[in-house]
Design an enzyme around this catalytic site. Structure first.
Site, PDB file in Angstrom:
ATOM      1  N   ASP A  98       7.441  19.858 -40.605  1.00  0.00           N
ATOM      2  CA  ASP A  98       7.284  20.243 -42.007  1.00  0.00           C
ATOM      3  C   ASP A  98       8.150  19.324 -42.845  1.00  0.00           C
ATOM      4  OD1 ASP A  98       6.690  22.249 -44.174  1.00  0.00           O
ATOM      5  OD2 ASP A  98       6.329  23.516 -42.424  1.00  0.00           O
ATOM      6  N   ASP A 200       5.314  20.573 -47.640  1.00  0.00           N
ATOM      7  CA  ASP A 200       5.510  21.880 -48.261  1.00  0.00           C
ATOM      8  C   ASP A 200       5.415  21.834 -49.786  1.00  0.00           C
ATOM      9  OD1 ASP A 200       6.485  24.682 -47.918  1.00  0.00           O
ATOM     10  OD2 ASP A 200       8.138  23.957 -49.168  1.00  0.00           O
ATOM     11  N   GLU A 257       0.454  21.125 -48.500  1.00  0.00           N
ATOM     12  CA  GLU A 257       0.276  22.525 -48.896  1.00  0.00           C
ATOM     13  C   GLU A 257       0.044  22.520 -50.400  1.00  0.00           C
ATOM     14  OE1 GLU A 257       2.410  26.885 -48.880  1.00  0.00           O
ATOM     15  OE2 GLU A 257       3.481  25.114 -49.542  1.00  0.00           O
ATOM     16  N   HIS A 325       2.461  31.267 -41.417  1.00  0.00           N
ATOM     17  CA  HIS A 325       3.673  32.081 -41.455  1.00  0.00           C
ATOM     18  C   HIS A 325       3.877  32.763 -42.807  1.00  0.00           C
ATOM     19  CE1 HIS A 325       4.506  28.371 -43.407  1.00  0.00           C
ATOM     20  NE2 HIS A 325       5.624  28.876 -43.904  1.00  0.00           N
ATOM     21  N   ASP A 326       3.008  32.494 -43.775  1.00  0.00           N
ATOM     22  CA  ASP A 326       3.126  33.144 -45.092  1.00  0.00           C
ATOM     23  C   ASP A 326       2.067  34.226 -45.290  1.00  0.00           C
ATOM     24  OD1 ASP A 326       5.198  31.449 -45.899  1.00  0.00           O
ATOM     25  OD2 ASP A 326       3.802  29.972 -46.727  1.00  0.00           O
TER      26      ASP A 326
END
Ligand code: NOJ
Length: 556
Positions: A98, A200, A257, A325-326
Site C-alpha cells: 500500500d 491509498d 483507490e 478491509h473497509d
C-alpha cells in the site's frame, strides 16, 4: 515498457495485522505471511496486495505512517520484508504494498517539525490555517471519521487539516518539496523490486483553493466534504507528475483507490495509454440498497457495473472487488450468511469474478467469513468507527442505534483475525489476538474449506482456473443481458468466436430465467448447485443459484 501482465492476474488482499501471527504476540506479521505463501500459491492467486506495513503508531492500523522507510515493529524487520519479497517471487507471485501519500502520522518527523513553529522549514509540508476572525473553525468540512477536518494546535495557535483522523494530518501537495520527497520514497521502494502499489486515498491529494465553507442546506454542524477535496480540478497536474517521476519507469501494476472518481473522468485515471493508474478501485457498485425495504437494488447494480464494464472496453481496465478491509463482509451484506452462506457466497463470487478486469479477493472471502457482532464499543478497534460512535452518541444518538449501524456497516467486520482452523483463536495466534476472533470459527475456517470439496474455497479455485483457461473470461467483451430481470444478473463474455454466459440469481428466492433468443447453451461449466444436464434456454433458478455456460451465439 509496460507488459500489462496484471490483466491475467488474480489478486489477493492481505490485512497483515489479522492474517497470521508467527510469534504469538497476537498480531499478524510478515513471517506469518511467508508461512502462508504456499496456501496462497496453491489457491491460485498471482498478486498479493498487502495493507500498510510501515512504521506507525497504529491510530488507523498502519494508514498513519511515522516512517516510510521502516517496517512496523510488530510486523517484523526490513530483512523480513526482503525475505517475503524473495519468497513471493520464488513462487512466481508478485507483491504490491500500500502507498499512503495523502497524509502521514502526526508522529512523522515532518509533522513534528511542522507543528513546532510557524517558521519551521517543514511548516508548509502540511495544511495549516488560522481560525475565522471570530475564533471559529476555518470551515465547515467534515472528516471521514466524524467531526471537523480541522484540529487546533496550541503550540502555534493554528489549525491543521486531517480528512481522516486527527492523527493523520494531510500533506500539502501544493508544496513541490513534499512531492519530491514522496517520489524519492516511492522510487526507493520500487528499486527494491516490489511489483507495484495500491495507492491509498489518491483522489484527495488536491484541495480546493481557499478552503471555502461548503453549502449547508440542512444546517448541520459539519458537511460531508468531498466537494472540497475529492477529485478536484488541478489533481491531474499532481498525478501526471507522480506517474512521470515514479511508476512509469518500472514494469509494475498500480491500482488507485479512487473514491469520488466518476465514470465521466475515469478515462483520465485508467486510460490504457495515458491513464495515471492501471486500474482503480471505485465504489459505485457498493451500498445500492432500495430505500423502501433495504433489499439489493439490482437495477442500480446493473447500471453501475455495466457503465464501467462497457465504458472501459478497449480503453482501460477495471479492478473487480466486493470486499476489502473497509467494507463489511459481502456474504453478510449481499448474501445470506445463515442457511445459504455457502450458496450465496458462491453466487456473489460468480457475479463479479468473471467480469472484465483484475479480480481481487480479500482474505477470508474465499472461505465465506461473515460480519461480527460485539456488544460493547470497547470491543471495537477501528478508530473510524470508535470516533464516529463517540461523536454521534455525544450528539444524541443512542448506543443501540449506533451498534446496529456498526454491526451492519463497520469496517471491523472484515478485520477480525483470519480463521485458519478450529483450534483456539481460529489458529491465528497462540497468544491473545489483538482483536476479537469471530466466534463462528469452529465452523468457518480454512482447514475445513480446503478439506471439503464443496466449499466456497474450492469454488473460488474453480473460478480462478476457469479464468486462466479461457481467454474470453479475461479479454472477452462484456455484454449485459436480461436487462429487466428483477433478480437475475446475467452477462455474456464474447471473444473471437467464443461466447460464455454468466447467470446469477442474486436473491434468496427461486425464479425463472430465459436465455435470450439466438443463444443456446452448449456446456455447463460451473454451478453452485449440483447440476448435470441443464442445457435448455429456459431455466428455473434456485435461491442464489449461479451458472456459467459456454453458449452458441447464432446472432454472431
Ligand atoms: C483508505 C483506506 O483503505 C482506509 O483503511 C484508511 O482508513 C483511509 N484510506 C485513510 O488512509
Amino acid at each position: 515498457m509496460k507488459s500489462r501482465w496484471w490483466k491475467e492476474a488474480v489478486a489477493y488482499q492481505i490485512y497483515p495485522r489479522s492474517f497470521y501471527d508467527s510469534n504469538g504476540d497476537g498480531i499478524g506479521d510478515l513471517k506469518g505471511i511467508i508461512e502462508k505463501l504456499d496456501y496462497l500459491k496453491e489457491f491460485g492467486v498471482d498478486v498479493l496486495w498487502v495493507n500498510p506495513i510501515y512504521q506507525s503508531p497504529n491510530d488507523d492500523n498502519g494508514y498513519d505512517i511515522s516512517d516510510f522507510y521502516a517496517i512496523m515493529d510488530e510486523f517484523g524487520t526490513m530483512d523480513d520484508f526482503e525475505n517475503l519479497l524473495k519468497e513471493v517471487h520464488n513462487r512466481g507471485m508478485k507483491i504490491i504494498p500500500d502507498l499512503v501519500v495523502n497524509h502521514t502520522s502526526d508522529e512523522h518527523e515532518w509533522f513534528m517539525e511542522s507543528r513546532s513553529s510557524k517558521d519551521s522549514p517543514y511548516r508548509d509540508y502540511y495544511i495549516w490555517h488560522p481560525g475565522k476572525p471570530d475564533g471559529s473553525l476555518p470551515n465547515n468540512w467534515e472528516s471521514f471519521f466524524g467531526g471537523s477536518v480541522w484540529q487546533y494546535d496550541e503550540q502555534t495557535e493554528e489549525y491543521y487539516m486531517h480528512i481522516f483522523s486527527k492523527k493523520q494530518p494531510d500533506l500539502n501537495w501544493e508544496n513541490a518539496e513534499v512531492r519530491d520527497k514522496l517520489y524519492e520514497m516511492v522510487n526507493w521502494w520500487l528499486d527494491k523490486g516490489i511489483d507495484g502499489f495500491r495507492v491509498d486515498a489518491i483522489t484527495h491529494i488536491k484541495k480546493i483553493d481557499g478552503f471555502p465553507d461548503l453549502p449547508n442546506p440542512q444546517n448541520r454542524k459539519f458537511v460531508q466534504s468531498n466537494a472540497g477535496h475529492a477529485n478536484q480540478p488541478g489533481i491531474d497536474v499532481f498525478l501526471s507528475e507522480f506517474v512521470e517521476r515514479t511508476v512509469k519507469n518500472y514494469d509494475v501494476m498500480t491500482v488507485g483507490e479512487a473514491g469520488g472518481a466518476t465514470f465521466e473522468n475515469a478515462r483520465h485515471w485508467v486510460d490504457q495509454d495515458k491513464g495515471y493508474f492501471d486500474m482503480i478501485f471505485q465504489f459505485e457498485h457498493l451500498g445500492l440498497w432500495k430505500a423502501d425495504d433495504g433489499s439489493l437494488d439490482i437495477d442500480a447494480l446493473r447500471t453501475a457495473m455495466s457503465k464501467w464494464q462497457t465504458g472501459l472496453e478497449g480503453k482501460g481496465w477495471n479492478a473487480l472487488f466486493l470486499e476489502n478491509h473497509d467494507q463489511p463482509r459481502s456474504v453478510s451484506t449481499w448474501g445470506n450468511d445463515k442457511d445459504l452462506r455457502k450458496t450465496s457466497a458462491k453466487a456473489l463470487a460468480t457475479f463479479y469474478f468473471l467480469m472484465q478486469g483484475t479480480p481481487f479477493i480479500y482474505q477470508g472471502q474465499e472461505i465465506g467469513m461473515t460480519n461480527v457482532r460485539f456488544d460493547s464499543i470497547d470491543e471495537y478497534s477501528d478508530s473510524g468507527i470508535v470516533n464516529l460512535y463517540e461523536y454521534e452518541t455525544g450528539n444524541g444518538r443512542t448506543h443501540e442505534e449506533m451498534m446496529k449501524y456498526i454491526w451492519k456497516n463497520g469496517r471491523d467486520n472484515s478485520r477480525t483475525p483470519m480463521q485458519w482452523s478450529s483450534e483456539p483463536q481460529a489458529g491465528f495466534t497462540t497468544g491473545t489476538p489483538w482483536f476479537g476472533v469471530n466466534p463462528n470459527y469452529p465452523d468457518i475456517n480454512v482447514e475445513e474449506s480446503v478439506n471439503n470439496p464443496d466449499s466456497i474455497y474450492h469454488y473460488y479455485k474453480k473460478l480462478i482456473e476457469l479464468r486462466k483457461d479461457l481467454p474470453a473470461l479475461i479479454y472477452g467483451k462484456y455484454e449485459l443481458i436480461a436487462k429487466e430481470h428483477s433478480q437475475v444478473y446475467a452477462y455474456l463474455r464474447k471473444y473471437k468466436e467464443e461466447c460464455y454466459a454468466v447467470i446469477v440469481n442474486l436473491l434468496d428466492e427461486e425464479t425463472d430465467f430465459y436465455l435470450q433468443d439466438g443463444l443456446t447453451c452448449e456446456n455447463l461449466l460451473l454451478s453452485n448447485y449440483s447440476r448435470e444436464d441443464v442445457l435448455g434456454s429456459a431455466m428455473h433458478l434456485q435461491p442464489f443459484e449461479a451458472r456459467v455456460y459456454k453458449v452458441m451465439n447464432q446472432s454472431n
